[in-house]
Write a protein that holds these residues in place. Structure first.
Motif, PDB file in Angstrom:
ATOM      1  N   PHE A   5       0.833  -1.197   0.000  1.00 16.88           N
ATOM      2  CA  PHE A   5       0.000   0.000   0.000  1.00 16.88           C
ATOM      3  C   PHE A   5       0.868   1.246   0.000  1.00 16.88           C
ATOM      4  N   LEU A   6       1.926   1.233   0.819  1.00 14.23           N
ATOM      5  CA  LEU A   6       2.933   2.299   0.778  1.00 14.23           C
ATOM      6  C   LEU A   6       4.213   1.711   0.228  1.00 14.23           C
ATOM      7  N   SER A  27       8.334  -0.106   2.788  1.00 11.26           N
ATOM      8  CA  SER A  27       7.016  -0.430   2.241  1.00 11.26           C
ATOM      9  C   SER A  27       6.150  -1.033   3.346  1.00 11.26           C
ATOM     10  N   VAL A  28       4.843  -0.894   3.177  1.00 17.61           N
ATOM     11  CA  VAL A  28       3.884  -1.434   4.137  1.00 17.61           C
ATOM     12  C   VAL A  28       2.724  -2.023   3.358  1.00 17.61           C
ATOM     13  N   GLU A  29       2.352  -3.243   3.700  1.00 16.62           N
ATOM     14  CA  GLU A  29       1.188  -3.871   3.102  1.00 16.62           C
ATOM     15  C   GLU A  29      -0.086  -3.339   3.764  1.00 16.62           C
ATOM     16  N   LYS A  30      -1.203  -3.509   3.095  1.00 20.79           N
ATOM     17  CA  LYS A  30      -2.492  -3.081   3.628  1.00 20.79           C
ATOM     18  C   LYS A  30      -2.792  -3.804   4.939  1.00 20.79           C
ATOM     19  N   LEU A  64       1.533   5.707  -2.822  1.00 19.19           N
ATOM     20  CA  LEU A  64       0.500   5.383  -1.840  1.00 19.19           C
ATOM     21  C   LEU A  64      -0.711   4.843  -2.579  1.00 19.19           C
ATOM     22  N   GLY A  65      -1.039   3.592  -2.321  1.00 19.93           N
ATOM     23  CA  GLY A  65      -2.167   2.977  -3.006  1.00 19.93           C
ATOM     24  C   GLY A  65      -2.020   2.964  -4.517  1.00 19.93           C
ATOM     25  N   MET A  82      -2.979   9.715   4.381  1.00 22.71           N
ATOM     26  CA  MET A  82      -1.925   9.559   5.383  1.00 22.71           C
ATOM     27  C   MET A  82      -2.308  10.256   6.678  1.00 22.71           C
ATOM     28  N   GLY A  83      -1.961   9.640   7.803  1.00 23.34           N
ATOM     29  CA  GLY A  83      -2.043  10.291   9.096  1.00 23.34           C
ATOM     30  C   GLY A  83      -0.685  10.199   9.754  1.00 23.34           C
ATOM     31  N   PHE A  84      -0.227  11.288  10.386  1.00 20.54           N
ATOM     32  CA  PHE A  84       1.115  11.320  10.965  1.00 20.54           C
ATOM     33  C   PHE A  84       1.047  11.839  12.393  1.00 20.54           C
TER      34      PHE A  84
END
Length: 236
Positions: A5-6, A27-30, A64-65, A82-84
């Motif tokens: 996802f990212l 990277s990050v998976e959903k 992103l996506g 995104m939320g940070f």
């Protein structure tokens, strides 16, 4: 969408003329948790800022996506999903808990009340203290406010910079449990943590950064079992 996802690749940049990141990849998976660990000065928080658009990149790309967001401002990245939550100055201390959550929903044009109730379901103590000034809360409770405020944007990716800094081991375990709950709702998590061993225990993917570059990348369990990682970064 197929793939992570990212996906942030080849990140190179820093402050002024000096590069802090040297080809960093993340990277990050959903719905998964990715954790960035490493020694002080390794570029962990800088990598987070680069992903969020707070650091100009000399090289690299952030997807992103499936969408290239490399050129977007941080505000536009929030709108993109995104939320940070930064490590410090992440709440409005003179505002109440509920006012902090309302500020988190400022970009939205729909009814934010259901999301506020979802935050209270996730962090029941915040519901109890909704009318109390956020600055009067304990360190762990303030971190819950900060995470809750980020969740008010309904992010698809939640980024957390040192969420357990300065809290007790019991509060740290509770925060990690809530982070796991957030991921189970389908939100991807990218997190920087100094408490490396505990963070890798909940990580689907772990990144060990050294001098702004990837030194080790594997599942959290594999990194915990790696003798080189244990000896160099986890205290043996």
């Amino acid at each position: 969408m197929s793939g992570p996802f990212l996906e942030a690749t080849g990140l190179r940049g820093g402050y002024g003329a000096a590069d802090i990141l040297h080809g960093c990849n993340l990277s990050v998976e959903k719905g998964r948790i990715a954790v960035i660990v490493g020694p002080n000065g390794a570029g962990k928080s800088t990598a987070m800022k680069a992903v969020f658009g707070m650091l100009p990149l000399r090289e690299g790309r952030v997807m992103l996506g499936g969408r290239d967001i490399t050129g977007l401002t941080p505000q536009a990245r929030v709108a993109a999903g995104m939320g940070f939550v930064p490590q410090v100055r992440n709440i409005f201390p003179t505002m109440t808990v509920e006012e902090n959550l309302e500020m988190g929903g400022f970009l939205r044009r729909d009814d934010i009340r259901p999301t506020i109730e979802q935050v209270y379901d996730l962090f029941p103590i915040l519901g109890d203290k909704r009318h109390q000034a956020a600055g009067e809360l304990s360190g762990g409770q303030r971190q819950q406010v900060a995470v809750g405020r980020a969740l008010m944007t309904r992010p698809q990716l939640l980024m957390l910079d040192e969420p357990t800094a300065g809290v007790s081991p019991i509060v740290m375990d509770e925060l990690f449990d809530r982070i796991i709950e957030v991921a189970r709702t389908g939100i991807s998590i990218l997190m920087v943590e100094q408490n490396a061993r505990q963070a890798l225990e909940i990580a689907d993917t772990g990144y060990v950064l050294v001098q702004g570059a990837n030194r080790f990348t594997d599942t959290g369990a594999a990194l915990l079992a790696d003798p080189h990682v244990r000896a160099s970064f986890l205290g043996g």
